[in-house]
Write a protein that holds these residues in place. Sequence first.
Motif, PDB file in Angstrom:
ATOM      1  N   CYS A  29       0.831  -1.213   0.000  1.00  0.00           N
ATOM      2  CA  CYS A  29       0.000   0.000   0.000  1.00  0.00           C
ATOM      3  C   CYS A  29       0.860   1.254   0.000  1.00  0.00           C
ATOM      4  O   CYS A  29       0.594   2.207  -0.723  1.00  0.00           O
ATOM      5  N   PHE A  30       1.916   1.243   0.823  1.00  0.00           N
ATOM      6  CA  PHE A  30       2.803   2.400   0.909  1.00  0.00           C
ATOM      7  C   PHE A  30       3.474   2.664  -0.441  1.00  0.00           C
ATOM      8  O   PHE A  30       3.572   3.815  -0.879  1.00  0.00           O
ATOM      9  N   ARG A  31       3.922   1.593  -1.091  1.00  0.00           N
ATOM     10  CA  ARG A  31       4.575   1.771  -2.389  1.00  0.00           C
ATOM     11  C   ARG A  31       3.613   2.371  -3.408  1.00  0.00           C
ATOM     12  O   ARG A  31       3.986   3.246  -4.194  1.00  0.00           O
ATOM     13  N   LYS A  32       2.362   1.907  -3.385  1.00  0.00           N
ATOM     14  CA  LYS A  32       1.370   2.421  -4.332  1.00  0.00           C
ATOM     15  C   LYS A  32       1.102   3.900  -4.074  1.00  0.00           C
ATOM     16  O   LYS A  32       0.986   4.707  -5.009  1.00  0.00           O
ATOM     17  N   LEU A  33       0.990   4.284  -2.808  1.00  0.00           N
ATOM     18  CA  LEU A  33       0.683   5.670  -2.454  1.00  0.00           C
ATOM     19  C   LEU A  33       1.827   6.622  -2.763  1.00  0.00           C
ATOM     20  O   LEU A  33       1.611   7.821  -2.976  1.00  0.00           O
ATOM     21  N   THR A  34       3.053   6.107  -2.782  1.00  0.00           N
ATOM     22  CA  THR A  34       4.218   6.960  -3.007  1.00  0.00           C
ATOM     23  C   THR A  34       4.754   6.870  -4.432  1.00  0.00           C
ATOM     24  O   THR A  34       5.848   7.364  -4.725  1.00  0.00           O
ATOM     25  N   THR A  35       3.994   6.229  -5.327  1.00  0.00           N
ATOM     26  CA  THR A  35       4.418   6.067  -6.723  1.00  0.00           C
ATOM     27  C   THR A  35       3.464   6.806  -7.646  1.00  0.00           C
ATOM     28  O   THR A  35       2.245   6.718  -7.492  1.00  0.00           O
ATOM     29  N   THR A  36       4.024   7.531  -8.602  1.00  0.00           N
ATOM     30  CA  THR A  36       3.212   8.182  -9.640  1.00  0.00           C
ATOM     31  C   THR A  36       3.312   7.345 -10.909  1.00  0.00           C
ATOM     32  O   THR A  36       4.369   7.315 -11.562  1.00  0.00           O
ATOM     33  N   PRO A  37       2.236   6.641 -11.271  1.00  0.00           N
ATOM     34  CA  PRO A  37       2.300   5.758 -12.443  1.00  0.00           C
ATOM     35  C   PRO A  37       2.322   6.550 -13.751  1.00  0.00           C
ATOM     36  O   PRO A  37       1.825   7.675 -13.828  1.00  0.00           O
ATOM     37  N   ARG A  38       2.934   5.943 -14.765  1.00  0.00           N
ATOM     38  CA  ARG A  38       3.019   6.584 -16.081  1.00  0.00           C
ATOM     39  C   ARG A  38       2.433   5.647 -17.128  1.00  0.00           C
ATOM     40  O   ARG A  38       2.330   4.438 -16.929  1.00  0.00           O
ATOM     41  N   HIS A  39       2.050   6.245 -18.269  1.00  0.00           N
ATOM     42  CA  HIS A  39       1.524   5.475 -19.401  1.00  0.00           C
ATOM     43  C   HIS A  39       2.389   5.759 -20.612  1.00  0.00           C
ATOM     44  O   HIS A  39       2.737   6.912 -20.866  1.00  0.00           O
ATOM     45  N   PRO A  40       2.765   4.721 -21.393  1.00  0.00           N
ATOM     46  CA  PRO A  40       3.697   4.930 -22.495  1.00  0.00           C
ATOM     47  C   PRO A  40       3.075   5.509 -23.766  1.00  0.00           C
ATOM     48  O   PRO A  40       3.788   5.805 -24.721  1.00  0.00           O
ATOM     49  N   GLY A  41       1.744   5.643 -23.798  1.00  0.00           N
ATOM     50  CA  GLY A  41       1.116   6.209 -24.984  1.00  0.00           C
ATOM     51  C   GLY A  41       0.599   5.188 -25.965  1.00  0.00           C
ATOM     52  O   GLY A  41       0.162   5.535 -27.073  1.00  0.00           O
ATOM     53  N   CYS A  42       0.643   3.911 -25.600  1.00  0.00           N
ATOM     54  CA  CYS A  42       0.041   2.855 -26.420  1.00  0.00           C
ATOM     55  C   CYS A  42      -0.557   1.823 -25.474  1.00  0.00           C
ATOM     56  O   CYS A  42      -0.234   1.815 -24.281  1.00  0.00           O
ATOM     57  N   PRO A  43      -1.452   0.957 -25.970  1.00  0.00           N
ATOM     58  CA  PRO A  43      -2.103  -0.010 -25.073  1.00  0.00           C
ATOM     59  C   PRO A  43      -1.100  -0.913 -24.357  1.00  0.00           C
ATOM     60  O   PRO A  43      -0.156  -1.411 -24.961  1.00  0.00           O
ATOM     61  N   VAL A  44      -1.322  -1.078 -23.058  1.00  0.00           N
ATOM     62  CA  VAL A  44      -0.474  -1.940 -22.234  1.00  0.00           C
ATOM     63  C   VAL A  44      -1.296  -3.125 -21.755  1.00  0.00           C
ATOM     64  O   VAL A  44      -2.326  -2.952 -21.088  1.00  0.00           O
ATOM     65  N   PHE A  45      -0.872  -4.325 -22.125  1.00  0.00           N
ATOM     66  CA  PHE A  45      -1.521  -5.559 -21.715  1.00  0.00           C
ATOM     67  C   PHE A  45      -0.608  -6.252 -20.699  1.00  0.00           C
ATOM     68  O   PHE A  45       0.542  -6.567 -21.001  1.00  0.00           O
ATOM     69  N   CYS A  46      -1.125  -6.488 -19.515  1.00  0.00           N
ATOM     70  CA  CYS A  46      -0.335  -7.117 -18.455  1.00  0.00           C
ATOM     71  C   CYS A  46      -0.741  -8.584 -18.299  1.00  0.00           C
ATOM     72  O   CYS A  46      -1.930  -8.896 -18.210  1.00  0.00           O
ATOM     73  N   SER A 118      13.668  -4.286 -17.822  1.00  0.00           N
ATOM     74  CA  SER A 118      13.820  -3.019 -17.119  1.00  0.00           C
ATOM     75  C   SER A 118      13.277  -3.170 -15.712  1.00  0.00           C
ATOM     76  O   SER A 118      12.133  -3.593 -15.524  1.00  0.00           O
ATOM     77  N   ARG A 119      14.102  -2.857 -14.711  1.00  0.00           N
ATOM     78  CA  ARG A 119      13.612  -2.859 -13.337  1.00  0.00           C
ATOM     79  C   ARG A 119      12.494  -1.836 -13.192  1.00  0.00           C
ATOM     80  O   ARG A 119      11.535  -2.048 -12.466  1.00  0.00           O
ATOM     81  N   ASN A 120      12.644  -0.689 -13.892  1.00  0.00           N
ATOM     82  CA  ASN A 120      11.609   0.326 -13.936  1.00  0.00           C
ATOM     83  C   ASN A 120      10.693   0.011 -15.115  1.00  0.00           C
ATOM     84  O   ASN A 120      11.028   0.284 -16.265  1.00  0.00           O
ATOM     85  N   ARG A 121       9.532  -0.597 -14.836  1.00  0.00           N
ATOM     86  CA  ARG A 121       8.666  -1.055 -15.919  1.00  0.00           C
ATOM     87  C   ARG A 121       8.199   0.101 -16.811  1.00  0.00           C
ATOM     88  O   ARG A 121       8.109  -0.038 -18.032  1.00  0.00           O
ATOM     89  N   ALA A 122       7.868   1.252 -16.195  1.00  0.00           N
ATOM     90  CA  ALA A 122       7.373   2.387 -16.983  1.00  0.00           C
ATOM     91  C   ALA A 122       8.432   2.869 -17.965  1.00  0.00           C
ATOM     92  O   ALA A 122       8.145   3.123 -19.140  1.00  0.00           O
ATOM     93  N   LEU A 123       9.675   2.983 -17.499  1.00  0.00           N
ATOM     94  CA  LEU A 123      10.756   3.417 -18.377  1.00  0.00           C
ATOM     95  C   LEU A 123      11.009   2.388 -19.474  1.00  0.00           C
ATOM     96  O   LEU A 123      11.261   2.745 -20.631  1.00  0.00           O
ATOM     97  N   GLY A 124      10.922   1.112 -19.129  1.00  0.00           N
ATOM     98  CA  GLY A 124      11.086   0.068 -20.138  1.00  0.00           C
ATOM     99  C   GLY A 124      10.029   0.142 -21.221  1.00  0.00           C
ATOM    100  O   GLY A 124      10.327  -0.023 -22.411  1.00  0.00           O
ATOM    101  N   ALA A 125       8.773   0.399 -20.819  1.00  0.00           N
ATOM    102  CA  ALA A 125       7.690   0.514 -21.797  1.00  0.00           C
ATOM    103  C   ALA A 125       7.897   1.721 -22.708  1.00  0.00           C
ATOM    104  O   ALA A 125       7.660   1.657 -23.923  1.00  0.00           O
ATOM    105  N   GLU A 126       8.365   2.821 -22.143  1.00  0.00           N
ATOM    106  CA  GLU A 126       8.615   4.018 -22.947  1.00  0.00           C
ATOM    107  C   GLU A 126       9.742   3.788 -23.943  1.00  0.00           C
ATOM    108  O   GLU A 126       9.671   4.231 -25.100  1.00  0.00           O
ATOM    109  N   MET A 127      10.762   3.069 -23.532  1.00  0.00           N
ATOM    110  CA  MET A 127      11.856   2.745 -24.448  1.00  0.00           C
ATOM    111  C   MET A 127      11.374   1.822 -25.558  1.00  0.00           C
ATOM    112  O   MET A 127      11.810   1.938 -26.709  1.00  0.00           O
ATOM    113  N   ALA A 128      10.470   0.894 -25.225  1.00  0.00           N
ATOM    114  CA  ALA A 128       9.914  -0.002 -26.246  1.00  0.00           C
ATOM    115  C   ALA A 128       9.136   0.786 -27.288  1.00  0.00           C
ATOM    116  O   ALA A 128       9.227   0.506 -28.494  1.00  0.00           O
TER     117      ALA A 128
END
Length: 323
Positions: A29-46, A118-128
């Motif tokens: 919960c703490f990690r979620k509250l202290t993280t600002t999520p990002r979107h790479p600009g294309c559909p993300v399927f998890c 990428s340990r940082n998933r958001a940055l990895g998605a943006e690079m993709a």
Amino acid sequence: MRDPEFWQHDGVISKLLSPLSAAWRAGTCFRKLTTTPRHPGCPVFCVGNFTVGGAGKTPTAVALYNLLTSLGRTPHFVSRGYGGSLEGPHRVNPGVDTADKVGDEPLLLAQHGPAWISRNRALGAEMAVDGGANAIILDDGLQNPTLIKDCSFAVIDSNYGIGNGRVMPAGPMREPLISGLEKVRAIILIGDKTPDFITRLPASVPVLRASIEAINASDFNQSRVLAFAGIGQPSKFYDSLRKAGAQIIQTRDFSDHHPFTAQELGDLRAEAARLDAKLVTTQKDLMRLPLRDRDGISSLDIRLVFEAPDQLAKIVTSVLADG
């Protein structure tokens, strides 16, 4: 490491560990509250799961890749790179990279399509996306708050289910079931059994049934084999070999993501020769072997087959239509 037996039963040990489960949930919960999520600009399927350990995420991710490709998309895989030393973002080169650098699962995914670790998933998605992706397949990461997902699937092994339903360390759950269900568009249930919790799901959560199919089953039909595996549930691999018609003479279990030594491989080769048996392992285990050590070791190649593929296609096309 194998899952502890008490994770399957709601007994005394699980109850005693419940306070630690509360601490685990608080940390999440703490990690979620202290993280600002990002979107790479294309559909993300998890493609994720509710529990720790293997459930069939990798063949599911490959099936999703094939579907998106057939719909005219250029998907890229993004993975944390568990077991590898690189933090990334790094585009996996299957001809050069090794499992100790990028992890076995990304190396296997890269056999099918572009894959990033990428340990940082958001940055990895943006690079993709910068690398040409117009759809992202996030391998694992259902509980990761850094990346906004457009559609998430929870992969469940029908034999294992969700164990005793308790959160780690009292059980195998990464989060409470109710919060997990809020994140997913559908559950992908692999296998022919129906866990109890599935019968109690709300009607709003579709269940897509699927099974694992061996692509090269004929290579092992009536063959004597020595099978070895370093995955979460080796018995699933052995069952698939038996369905392919293999005569399993001996099995050797190793810990999940085990890094095989030259001595271990030498012992396995010697034992297979003594038994006059083929040496067979999983696709993931093969990825952890240096190319020079793969000669004479076969792998059972698998794919995921959906009972009603149109169900998955309908969900995916609706997400793509939403932009």
